[in-house]
Enzyme design. Structure first.
Site, PDB file in Angstrom:
ATOM      1  N   LEU A  21     -54.477 -55.795-107.829  1.00 15.89           N
ATOM      2  CA  LEU A  21     -53.868 -54.515-107.463  1.00 15.89           C
ATOM      3  C   LEU A  21     -53.092 -53.925-108.616  1.00 15.89           C
ATOM      4  CD1 LEU A  21     -52.393 -55.346-103.951  1.00 15.89           C
ATOM      5  CD2 LEU A  21     -54.252 -53.788-104.437  1.00 15.89           C
ATOM      6  N   GLY A  22     -52.529 -54.792-109.425  1.00 18.12           N
ATOM      7  CA  GLY A  22     -51.738 -54.281-110.533  1.00 18.12           C
ATOM      8  C   GLY A  22     -51.100 -55.413-111.285  1.00 18.12           C
ATOM      9  N   GLN A  23     -50.369 -55.029-112.282  1.00 19.33           N
ATOM     10  CA  GLN A  23     -49.721 -56.016-113.126  1.00 19.33           C
ATOM     11  C   GLN A  23     -48.244 -55.692-113.153  1.00 19.33           C
ATOM     12  OE1 GLN A  23     -51.133 -58.584-115.284  1.00 19.33           O
ATOM     13  NE2 GLN A  23     -49.004 -59.093-115.677  1.00 19.33           N
ATOM     14  N   GLY A  24     -47.440 -56.576-112.607  1.00 21.58           N
ATOM     15  CA  GLY A  24     -46.006 -56.344-112.651  1.00 21.58           C
ATOM     16  C   GLY A  24     -45.410 -57.095-113.822  1.00 21.58           C
ATOM     17  N   GLY A  25     -44.129 -56.911-113.973  1.00 23.56           N
ATOM     18  CA  GLY A  25     -43.475 -57.586-115.078  1.00 23.56           C
ATOM     19  C   GLY A  25     -43.519 -59.092-114.953  1.00 23.56           C
ATOM     20  N   PHE A  26     -43.626 -59.589-113.738  1.00 28.99           N
ATOM     21  CA  PHE A  26     -43.538 -61.035-113.567  1.00 28.99           C
ATOM     22  C   PHE A  26     -44.896 -61.670-113.334  1.00 28.99           C
ATOM     23  CE2 PHE A  26     -39.534 -59.169-112.249  1.00 28.99           C
ATOM     24  CZ  PHE A  26     -38.654 -59.864-113.053  1.00 28.99           C
ATOM     25  N   LYS A  44     -48.579 -62.244-105.365  1.00 25.61           N
ATOM     26  CA  LYS A  44     -48.027 -62.118-106.713  1.00 25.61           C
ATOM     27  C   LYS A  44     -48.079 -63.474-107.379  1.00 25.61           C
ATOM     28  CE  LYS A  44     -44.668 -59.736-109.116  1.00 25.61           C
ATOM     29  NZ  LYS A  44     -44.337 -58.372-108.880  1.00 25.61           N
ATOM     30  N   ASP A  98     -34.384 -54.004-111.826  1.00 30.20           N
ATOM     31  CA  ASP A  98     -35.580 -53.359-112.378  1.00 30.20           C
ATOM     32  C   ASP A  98     -36.108 -52.316-111.398  1.00 30.20           C
ATOM     33  OD1 ASP A  98     -37.543 -52.759-114.165  1.00 30.20           O
ATOM     34  OD2 ASP A  98     -38.798 -54.487-113.710  1.00 30.20           O
TER      35      ASP A  98
END
Ligand SMILES: *[C@@H]1O[C@H](CO)[C@@H](O)[C@H](O)[C@H]1NC(C)=O
Ligand SMILES: *[C@@H]1O[C@H](CO)[C@@H](O)[C@H](O)[C@H]1NC(C)=O
Ligand SMILES: *[C@@H]1O[C@H](CO)[C@@H](O)[C@H](O)[C@H]1NC(C)=O
Ligand SMILES: *[C@@H]1O[C@H](CO)[C@@H](O)[C@H](O)[C@H]1NC(C)=O
Ligand SMILES: *[C@@H]1O[C@H](CO)[C@@H](O)[C@H](O)[C@H]1NC(C)=O
Ligand SMILES: *[C@@H]1O[C@H](CO)[C@@H](O)[C@H](O)[C@H]1NC(C)=O
Ligand SMILES: *[C@@H]1O[C@H](CO)[C@@H](O)[C@H](O)[C@H]1NC(C)=O
Ligand SMILES: *[C@@H]1O[C@H](CO)[C@@H](O)[C@H](O)[C@H]1NC(C)=O
Ligand SMILES: *[C@@H]1O[C@H](CO)[C@@H](O)[C@H](O)[C@H]1NC(C)=O
Length: 823
Positions: free
Chosen positions: A511-516, A533, A630
């Site tokens: 779905l996406g790339q988060g900071g973690f 995640k 954040d």
């Protein structure tokens, strides 16, 4: 006072004066001609900022002359005189200003081991003075003829210059220390590019592996972090005689430095008085794995785990002691050396990597000049070449590595890598060694059953130890964790890795790339949709610590927070399962020219209100008092009815434990949303979240991104622009034009007003979340906002061509500053 006392006093006074003649009195900032400095004496600059004297770095027993910060512990050295010629003994050594105007260092045999080497004018009126800028100057009155700023070691202080002299063709550059105990010239050099307006970093004086990108008048284009330049005033000067880069500080009481570190990265940091720590603004290359030969020969770099370096299979660190000091540059050596080349009995191991190691060469023909057509030909060509360490064959041809393999990077999950065949001694073949284990087990076992169990165990161990690059399987340790959780200690359900993997179709639906870490979509067996995640490896937390934090976070439940449904821990893997929200995140709507129409004013106002309530809950109502750290539009998810839900809260807690690496604190947060006190000093509080909320609020009203804002007038970012319009009584001009049909001018102006209150420089001036919630719900008069100075009128970095997508993150977590740009 009797005569005895008098004579004592006399002797004391005489002693005092006689010592002044040759040595100095303490706390001076100047050495005059003929005077000298001995160990235990130091020069201190007038303002008391810097100190010069003898020191021994780290655990070293060698003596150096250096300059360090007077008031900072641990001792932080900014300049070393005799970096390549240390003193081994401290008896009768001295630093002396000779009559000819040279400052020289004598060893115990009174030999000169270091000198400023100036051919000066033999003036006995020369003086050496340590300035409050950290510069040691030799001068005759105000005429400076030598200065330490022209001979820097690894540190670039405000006021100094990194320069290239177009007349002498020489550069003034920074060279790293060898390691923390040894200031001798290390491998890495930062210098001006003689031909372009940019910086470069060199490995071993010859190999360029990083450049800053051209200077665009504000920042170097590959260093967008410099945009946070309300502290530094960088400037670049170029004329026919020289080009140089220099900087000053707007507030001269801030202590800041740029260091060419022995890791091969440059780092700009400032001293945070409140936390007594060096606070890192930016470091480049962002990833240590991008440093040339970071893990040395036959090492493999992995940005997401500690230690960063491991050895290729069949290899071991050349110097375990150096690896212990986080100096990996020595690389790895074979555990078993190759047999005599002629025997051709070596075997090959398939290794998956992110990209080809450096220095490959392409072979078209073998020794007999016949064309290489197959993988076997290629293998044979490698076997025939005694210096061949690896080969790779694909449809385009045969690649051979006949030098040591350098710059290997670990293939991370989901990446498209390359595979090479690594030459290893036949004895090192995986699968051979565990045989020993079987035998031992067989001898030790007493009953059939225990033998069987042990063999199984050994087999498991073998499987586990085999090749790191293969997919994972359930192991004994998974079972034990599952068992532990069964005992009901945790209220939050735990899922096993296979379930999660199946639910996400083997982590295929990203779905996406988060900071973690990346987020995947998944479906559980009961058809429930989830967002998964997968946290970046090694958050630095132990399993128990991690679980404790999760338990706390799972208790945070509010309609404006995303719900945590469960977790999975499997060896290195730490995975969080969240409720799935179909509408993705707020930024997807807000900054998209067509989708933003879907958010009319009442929806936007509802979103603003929801975010405020969610934050208020985190700050006040929950017993945990979580600071988000954040908050940004990509962290606000929307449900079917466009209700906002804050995600990624509590991550700072999970990752908070070990945020320091080599004693540097890094920023967690996103540029454009960070409050000045957080960006500058790393101080975070609820008021830092309030600042980010203010930015989000203004973005929601305007559909413009703060960190990629671009106006003809150039020098405004969104906050500056909003402030200007506000002051000109044109606040409504900030509104997204698509709201023209639906807006309520009173609410809208109030939101802008509130946004400006939230982004004020001083945390105390900003309202609390509970005040904000009540301000949103009433129409009592609001206080007058103060002008945000720091964030105003600093140009954004978009013009420089840096892609700024929703996860341009700088969600700099613990070890890396990742700006994932989709490899
Ligand atoms: C310097 O001071 C330390 C302790 O303060 C002492 O042990 C050492 O002998 C002194 N060295 C010299 C050269 O005076
Ligand atoms: C000074 O000159 C001597 C001899 O020319 C040389 O060995 C030494 O490295 C020079 N020192 C510095 C600091 O440049
Ligand atoms: C920034 O540095 C330049 C050059 O050193 C100087 O001319 C300018 O006045 C400085 N600006 C501020 C605001 O200090
Ligand atoms: C540097 O000097 C050379 C002549 O020595 C000249 O051709 C060149 O233009 C100069 N570079 C710059 C940047 O002025
Ligand atoms: C370059 O050097 C020459 C000779 O020293 C000098 O006349 C000239 O003014 C210098 N140019 C600049 C821009 O400093
Ligand atoms: C400069 O920095 C110091 C220390 O951080 C602070 O106390 C002072 O208020 C700052 N001065 C200005 C003008 O911002
Ligand atoms: C590395 O450091 C650890 C502790 O920091 C120590 O126990 C270990 O013996 C060291 N290993 C080597 C090879 O120096
Ligand atoms: C084969 O290797 C070349 C590098 O020499 C690479 O560019 C190409 O993508 C590879 N092809 C395949 C199918 O892996
Ligand atoms: C590797 O091959 C290159 C080109 O064929 C050659 O110049 C080099 O000497 C070789 N290196 C070794 C270690 O044999």
């Amino acid at each position: 006072m009797n005569s005895k006392d008098q004579s004592r006093l006399f002797i004391l006074v005489m002693f005092f004066f006689s010592s002044i003649q040759t040595h100095l009195c303490f706390a001076a900032d100047t050495i005059s001609s003929g005077q000298s400095l001995i160990p235990n004496q130091t020069l201190i600059s007038k303002g008391g900022k810097y100190e010069l004297g003898f020191f021994t770095p780290g655990t070293s027993l060698k003596y150096y002359i250096g300059i360090w910060y007077k008031n900072i512990l641990p001792q932080t050295v900014v300049w070393v005189a005799n970096r390549d010629t240390p003193l081994t003994d401290s008896t009768s050594i001295e630093l002396k200003l000779l009559e000819d105007g040279n400052l020289v260092l004598f060893n115990q045999l009174k030999r000169v081991i270091w000198s400023t080497n100036t051919t000066s004018f033999a003036m006995s009126t020369a003086e050496a003075e340590l300035g409050d800028d950290g510069n040691l100057v030799l001068r005759i009155q105000s005429n400076v003829f030598w200065q330490s700023f022209d001979h820097p070691t690894d540190t670039f202080l405000p006021g100094a210059k990194i320069r290239y002299d177009n007349i002498t063709k020489k550069s003034v550059s920074l060279t790293s220390w060898r390691n923390s105990n040894d200031p001798a010239r290390g491998l890495f050099t930062l210098e001006m590019d003689p031909n372009e307006n940019q910086y470069v970093i060199l490995w071993n004086q010859n190999r360029r592996y990083w450049n800053s990108g051209p200077w665009n008048g504000q920042i170097f284009s590959f260093v967008p972090e410099m945009r946070l330049n309300y502290i530094f005033n960088f400037s670049y000067v170029r004329n026919e005689n020289e080009s140089y880069f220099t900087y000053s500080l707007y507030n001269t009481s801030i202590i800041s430095r740029l260091v060419m570190q022995f890791s091969g990265q440059i780092m700009q940091s400032s001293w945070a008085e409140s936390t007594q720590n060096w606070f890192v603004f930016w470091s480049q290359p962002r990833q240590v794995c991008d440093v040339y030969r970071f893990c040395g020969a036959f090492g493999v770099c992995n940005q997401q785990s500690l230690p960063y370096c491991t050895c290729l299979d069949g290899f071991k660190p050349r110097s375990p002691e150096e690896w212990n000091l986080t100096d990996y540059s020595g690389g790895c050596v074979r555990k078993t050396s190759l047999l005599a080349c002629e025997k051709k009995v070596d075997s090959f191991l398939q290794v998956y990597l992110m990209k080809w190691p450096d220095n490959q060469k392409k072979l078209r023909y073998d020794e007999q000049r016949s064309y290489i057509e197959t993988a076997d030909d290629c293998k044979l060509a490698c076997l025939n070449d005694c210096s061949c360490n690896a080969y790779a064959f694909n449809n385009t041809g045969c690649l051979i590595w006949n030098e040591t393999l350098v710059n290997q990077q670990q293939l991370l999950d989901g990446g498209d890598g390359v595979s090479i065949r690594l030459r290893i001694a036949a004895l090192e073949r995986p699968g051979k060694k565990p045989l020993k284990a079987y035998i031992i087990v067989l001898i030790a076992g007493s009953s059939c059953i225990s033998i069987l169990a042990c063999v199984l165990f050994a087999y498991k161990m073998k499987q586990r130890g085999k090749i790191k690059y293969e997919g994972r399987e359930t192991s004994l340790s998974d079972l034990s964790i599952a068992h532990e959780t069964d005992q009901g200690k945790l209220e939050l359900p735990s899922f096993d890795f296979n379930t999660v993997s199946a639910a996400t179709n083997n982590f295929s639906n990203k779905l996406g790339q988060g900071g973690f870490g990346p987020v995947y979509k998944g479906t559980l067996l009961d058809e429930r949709k989830i967002a998964v995640k997968r946290l970046s490896r090694s958050s630095g937390q132990g399993v128990q610590e991690f679980k404790n934090e999760l338990m706390l976070i799972s208790k945070l439940q509010h309609r404006n927070l995303v719900r945590l449904l469960g977790f999975c821990i499997d060896r290195e893997e730490k995975i969080l399962l969240y409720e799935y929200l179909p509408n993705k995140s707020l930024d997807v709507f807000l900054f998209d020219p067509t989708r933003r129409v879907l958010l009319d004013w009442s929806k936007r106002f509802n979103i603003i209100d929801g975010i405020a309530r969610g934050l208020l809950y985190l700050h006040r109502d929950s017993r945990l008092r979580v600071i988000h750290r954040d908050l940004k539009t990509s962290n606000i998810l929307l449900d079917e009815d466009m209700n906002p839900k804050i995600s990624d809260f509590g991550m700072a807690r999970i990752f908070g434990g070990k945020q320091t690496l080599a004693n540097t604190t890094r920023v967690v947060g996103t540029y454009g949303y960070m409050s000045p006190e957080y960006a500058m000093e790393g101080i975070f509080s609820e008021k830092s979240d309030v600042f980010s909320f203010g930015v989000v609020l203004l973005e929601i009203v305007s559909s413009k991104k703060n960190n990629s804002f671009c106006l003809p007038e150039e020098s405004y970012n969104l906050l500056g622009y909003a402030w200007r319009l506000w002051n000109e009584n044109k606040a409504l001009d900030l509104m997204d034009p698509t709201l023209i049909e639906s807006y309520n001018s009173q609410e809208l102006v109030r939101c802008i007003h509130l946004g400006l209150l939230c982004v004020q420089d001083h945390p105390l001036d900003r309202p609390t979340m509970s005040t904000i919630v009540s301000m949103l719900g009433s129409d009592t008069p609001l206080p007058i906002p103060k002008q945000p100075v720091f964030t105003l009128e600093r140009r954004s970095f978009v013009q420089s061509g840096i892609r700024s997508n929703s996860h341009d993150a700088m969600s700099i977590n613990f070890v890396t500053i990742t700006v994932p740009q989709g490899r």
